[in-house]
Structures are given as structure tokens and as C-alpha cells.
Design a protein around this motif. Structure first.
Motif, PDB file in Angstrom:
ATOM      1  N   HIS A 173       0.801  -1.233   0.000  1.00  0.00           N
ATOM      2  CA  HIS A 173       0.000   0.000   0.000  1.00  0.00           C
ATOM      3  C   HIS A 173       0.829   1.277   0.000  1.00  0.00           C
ATOM      4  O   HIS A 173       0.256   2.366  -0.076  1.00  0.00           O
ATOM      5  N   HIS A 174       2.137   1.187   0.109  1.00  0.00           N
ATOM      6  CA  HIS A 174       2.939   2.402   0.237  1.00  0.00           C
ATOM      7  C   HIS A 174       4.314   2.197  -0.389  1.00  0.00           C
ATOM      8  O   HIS A 174       4.756   1.067  -0.585  1.00  0.00           O
ATOM      9  N   ILE A 189      13.758 -11.600  -9.174  1.00  0.00           N
ATOM     10  CA  ILE A 189      12.421 -11.713  -9.772  1.00  0.00           C
ATOM     11  C   ILE A 189      11.444 -11.053  -8.809  1.00  0.00           C
ATOM     12  O   ILE A 189      11.360 -11.423  -7.637  1.00  0.00           O
ATOM     13  N   LEU A 190      10.692 -10.076  -9.323  1.00  0.00           N
ATOM     14  CA  LEU A 190       9.751  -9.331  -8.485  1.00  0.00           C
ATOM     15  C   LEU A 190       8.328  -9.553  -8.988  1.00  0.00           C
ATOM     16  O   LEU A 190       8.034  -9.336 -10.163  1.00  0.00           O
ATOM     17  N   LEU A 191       7.437  -9.971  -8.100  1.00  0.00           N
ATOM     18  CA  LEU A 191       6.028 -10.182  -8.394  1.00  0.00           C
ATOM     19  C   LEU A 191       5.270  -9.047  -7.719  1.00  0.00           C
ATOM     20  O   LEU A 191       5.316  -8.905  -6.492  1.00  0.00           O
ATOM     21  N   PHE A 192       4.555  -8.216  -8.504  1.00  0.00           N
ATOM     22  CA  PHE A 192       4.065  -6.960  -7.955  1.00  0.00           C
ATOM     23  C   PHE A 192       2.655  -6.624  -8.457  1.00  0.00           C
ATOM     24  O   PHE A 192       2.298  -6.930  -9.590  1.00  0.00           O
ATOM     25  N   PRO A 193       1.811  -5.967  -7.615  1.00  0.00           N
ATOM     26  CA  PRO A 193       0.445  -5.598  -8.009  1.00  0.00           C
ATOM     27  C   PRO A 193       0.427  -4.312  -8.832  1.00  0.00           C
ATOM     28  O   PRO A 193       1.198  -3.385  -8.579  1.00  0.00           O
ATOM     29  N   VAL A 194      -0.485  -4.246  -9.820  1.00  0.00           N
ATOM     30  CA  VAL A 194      -0.552  -3.058 -10.679  1.00  0.00           C
ATOM     31  C   VAL A 194      -1.955  -2.464 -10.757  1.00  0.00           C
ATOM     32  O   VAL A 194      -2.222  -1.639 -11.628  1.00  0.00           O
ATOM     33  N   ASP A 195      -2.874  -2.838  -9.871  1.00  0.00           N
ATOM     34  CA  ASP A 195      -4.241  -2.313  -9.959  1.00  0.00           C
ATOM     35  C   ASP A 195      -4.290  -0.807  -9.775  1.00  0.00           C
ATOM     36  O   ASP A 195      -5.151  -0.127 -10.330  1.00  0.00           O
ATOM     37  N   ASP A 201      -0.674   3.183  -5.762  1.00  0.00           N
ATOM     38  CA  ASP A 201      -0.992   3.747  -7.069  1.00  0.00           C
ATOM     39  C   ASP A 201       0.102   3.408  -8.073  1.00  0.00           C
ATOM     40  O   ASP A 201       1.241   3.090  -7.703  1.00  0.00           O
ATOM     41  N   GLN A 202      -0.236   3.456  -9.362  1.00  0.00           N
ATOM     42  CA  GLN A 202       0.693   3.002 -10.392  1.00  0.00           C
ATOM     43  C   GLN A 202       1.976   3.819 -10.428  1.00  0.00           C
ATOM     44  O   GLN A 202       3.058   3.261 -10.661  1.00  0.00           O
ATOM     45  N   GLU A 203       1.890   5.124 -10.206  1.00  0.00           N
ATOM     46  CA  GLU A 203       3.099   5.944 -10.196  1.00  0.00           C
ATOM     47  C   GLU A 203       4.024   5.511  -9.059  1.00  0.00           C
ATOM     48  O   GLU A 203       5.247   5.397  -9.232  1.00  0.00           O
ATOM     49  N   GLY A 204       3.434   5.265  -7.906  1.00  0.00           N
ATOM     50  CA  GLY A 204       4.228   4.788  -6.782  1.00  0.00           C
ATOM     51  C   GLY A 204       4.848   3.432  -7.042  1.00  0.00           C
ATOM     52  O   GLY A 204       5.993   3.168  -6.648  1.00  0.00           O
ATOM     53  N   MET A 205       4.090   2.559  -7.731  1.00  0.00           N
ATOM     54  CA  MET A 205       4.623   1.237  -8.027  1.00  0.00           C
ATOM     55  C   MET A 205       5.800   1.329  -8.994  1.00  0.00           C
ATOM     56  O   MET A 205       6.774   0.570  -8.885  1.00  0.00           O
ATOM     57  N   LEU A 206       5.743   2.268  -9.932  1.00  0.00           N
ATOM     58  CA  LEU A 206       6.884   2.470 -10.828  1.00  0.00           C
ATOM     59  C   LEU A 206       8.132   2.844 -10.033  1.00  0.00           C
ATOM     60  O   LEU A 206       9.237   2.373 -10.334  1.00  0.00           O
ATOM     61  N   VAL A 208       8.761   1.987  -6.965  1.00  0.00           N
ATOM     62  CA  VAL A 208       9.198   0.768  -6.289  1.00  0.00           C
ATOM     63  C   VAL A 208      10.038  -0.085  -7.233  1.00  0.00           C
ATOM     64  O   VAL A 208      11.106  -0.596  -6.871  1.00  0.00           O
ATOM     65  N   LEU A 209       9.567  -0.256  -8.468  1.00  0.00           N
ATOM     66  CA  LEU A 209      10.302  -1.066  -9.440  1.00  0.00           C
ATOM     67  C   LEU A 209      11.678  -0.476  -9.714  1.00  0.00           C
ATOM     68  O   LEU A 209      12.673  -1.205  -9.817  1.00  0.00           O
ATOM     69  N   LYS A 210      11.737   0.838  -9.832  1.00  0.00           N
ATOM     70  CA  LYS A 210      13.033   1.490 -10.073  1.00  0.00           C
ATOM     71  C   LYS A 210      13.978   1.279  -8.888  1.00  0.00           C
ATOM     72  O   LYS A 210      15.189   1.111  -9.067  1.00  0.00           O
ATOM     73  N   ALA A 211      13.424   1.284  -7.678  1.00  0.00           N
ATOM     74  CA  ALA A 211      14.259   1.125  -6.490  1.00  0.00           C
ATOM     75  C   ALA A 211      14.759  -0.306  -6.330  1.00  0.00           C
ATOM     76  O   ALA A 211      15.913  -0.534  -5.946  1.00  0.00           O
ATOM     77  N   VAL A 212      13.900  -1.275  -6.625  1.00  0.00           N
ATOM     78  CA  VAL A 212      14.279  -2.682  -6.430  1.00  0.00           C
ATOM     79  C   VAL A 212      15.234  -3.159  -7.522  1.00  0.00           C
ATOM     80  O   VAL A 212      16.163  -3.924  -7.268  1.00  0.00           O
TER      81      VAL A 212
END
Length: 268
Positions: A173-174, A189-195, A201-206, A208-212
């Protein structure tokens, strides 16, 4: 199959429409997130894995079946609605909705790992080894229905198998803080939610992906082609995208892509 334009994703979703049935209405607060159990036509015949390989099957929603060379099977966000076609040895669960945990896990499961403290005291703490897989958790928070915060209500579960490290973000959630990233360590390998609404939110998830910076990123928890398409349209300038025709993928350290890559498995 490589993605060249956003509409290619919609064509891909349409092509697999016969593969995944429409989900039933949810009672958990998430729209349409209770597909019937065992409704996914997953392959039953299994080829033996080499000692450095891992097999991932996208069962649906937030559930993946992870299989090791030693024959250990783990299911992520194991629940009472979307389950793999085999009984896992390890089941991880998260608290946010009923489609992420089970009230009646199969008693044959050797390790049932809730991502929250069932005592209500502090965070869940898991670090277990079964056969050739180590599973540990990194706690995160979740929102409550009244707008509050349920501290440590979610866990990122990390599966260490041979030289590979797989992380499942659960119902994140954050954004991830430096402490979370240090606890995760290297993720292959990262398994991640995109709803983009029920989770981060999708911008926040992006971010996260950049950080990981995982070499393989596999989306989940997207409820349908429209949400997935919107997310992938935002990523195509950042990472290459591969659209697979089967929900099963076998990976090893040697076969990881040279640079971070988005791999989409059919499902929802």
C-alpha cells in the motif's frame, strides 16, 4: 512476443480471453477478485527442473505457484478462492482481503505463513527453510477501511532458491523506504500488483520497481486488460516488455535477461 505499442497489450488480452474465465463478484472489497477455485487450465505434466532452475506459474489474482528443483512447492497469497492445482508445501498469506488469505488452509500444507501477526502484537517474523528454499518476510503497512493504518498488516515474502531471489510484494500500500530495501537485499524476480487503487498507485509502483531493480518483473493483481494496459503503457519507455502465451515460466540465474525486463503472464 515483444510489446511495441500499447494496443498490442489489448490484443494479447483478447487473445487469451478464452484462457481465463470472468471472475465472480467479490465480497472482499476488491472488484471481481474471486475467480472460481481451480478455474485456470494449468498444465499438470511437469518436466523435472535442473538444479539451478525455478518454475513460476501465475495461478491468478496474487497467487503464484513457485516450484524448486528439490520438488518444494510454495503458493503466494494462498486463499479460499484462487488456489493452485496442487497442494503446496508452503503457503504465504496477507491480510488486506479474503482473496489474499485463507480461513481454512489445507491441513497438508507444511508451513502456513501469515504476513501479519496473528497475536496482534507487532509484526510477523518468518525465516524458515524447507528443502531447498528459504522463505522470509519483510513487513509493510496497509490502509484500513476507515482510512487508518494497520501497521505491519502486509508482508513482502522473499523466496531464496539456489542463486535466485524472488520477492512477492503482496498487497503493498505504500512506497518502500530504505529500511525495506535493505531488508529485501538483491531481488532477481519481483512479483508486484498493478491495480493502482486497492494497492499502491501506479506511479508509486513504478518508483518501487526502479528502487528494487529486479531483472525480471512480473505484474499481478490487475483485474483485467484495461488496468494492465495502462500500466504497461507507462513502462514501455523504461523497460522492455515480453508478453508470454503461457502462465508458466522457468528461470535460472543464467537465463535472466541482461537488463530489467517486464514479463507478462496470462491471467488476471
Amino acid at each position: 512476443m515483444n510489446l511495441s505499442r500499447p494496443f498490442a497489450v489489448l490484443a494479447f488480452i483478447a487473445a487469451i480471453a478464452g484462457f481465463v474465465p470472468a471472475p465472480a463478484r467479490a465480497e472482499s472489497g476488491e472488484p471481481g477478485c474471486r475467480p472460481e477455485m481451480a478455474s485456470y487450465r494449468l498444465p499438470i505434466q511437469r518436466v523435472q527442473l535442473a538444479k539451478d532452475e525455478v518454475r513460476l506459474t501465475f495461478v491468478g489474482h496474487a497467487t503464484f505457484l513457485i516450484e524448486t528443483p528439490g520438488g518444494v512447492k510454495a503458493a503466494t497469497d494462498y486463499n479460499d478462492y484462487v488456489r493452485p492445482p496442487v497442494t503446496p508445501d508452503i503457503a504465504t498469506m496477507n491480510k488486506a482481503h479474503s482473496t489474499h488469505n485463507s480461513r481454512s488452509p489445507d491441513p497438508a500444507i507444511k508451513q502456513v505463513l501469515p504476513g501479519w501477526s496473528t497475536s496482534g502484537q507487532g509484526a510477523a517474523k518468518h525465516d524458515v527453510t524447507l528443502g531447498d528454499v528459504r522463505v522470509r518476510n519483510v513487513p509493510t503497512n496497509i490502509r484500513t477501511y476507515d482510512g487508518g493504518t494497520d501497521y505491519d498488516g502486509n508482508s513482502i515474502f522473499v523466496f531464496e532458491i539456489g542463486d535466485l531471489c524472488i520477492a512477492h510484494l503482496g498487497h503493498l500500500h505504500h512506497p518502500l523506504e530504505p529500511g525495506h530495501l535493505r531488508a529485501l537485499g538483491r531481488v532477481d524476480i519481483l512479483l508486484f500488483p498493478v491495480d493502482g487503487s486497492y494497492t499502491l498507485d501506479q506511479e508509486g509502483m513504478l518508483e518501487v520497481l526502479k528502487a528494487v531493480q529486479a531483472r525480471v518483473m512480473i505484474p499481478m493483481h490487475f483485474f483485467g486488460g484495461g488496468t494492465l494496459n495502462r500500466f504497461l503503457a507507462r513502462t514501455q519507455e523504461l523497460w522492455p516488455v515480453e508478453l508470454r502465451e503461457q502462465p508458466v515460466i522457468t528461470l535460472s540465474k543464467a537465463t535472466l535477461p541482461a537488463k530489467p525486463t517486464m514479463i507478462v503472464l496470462p491471467g488476471h
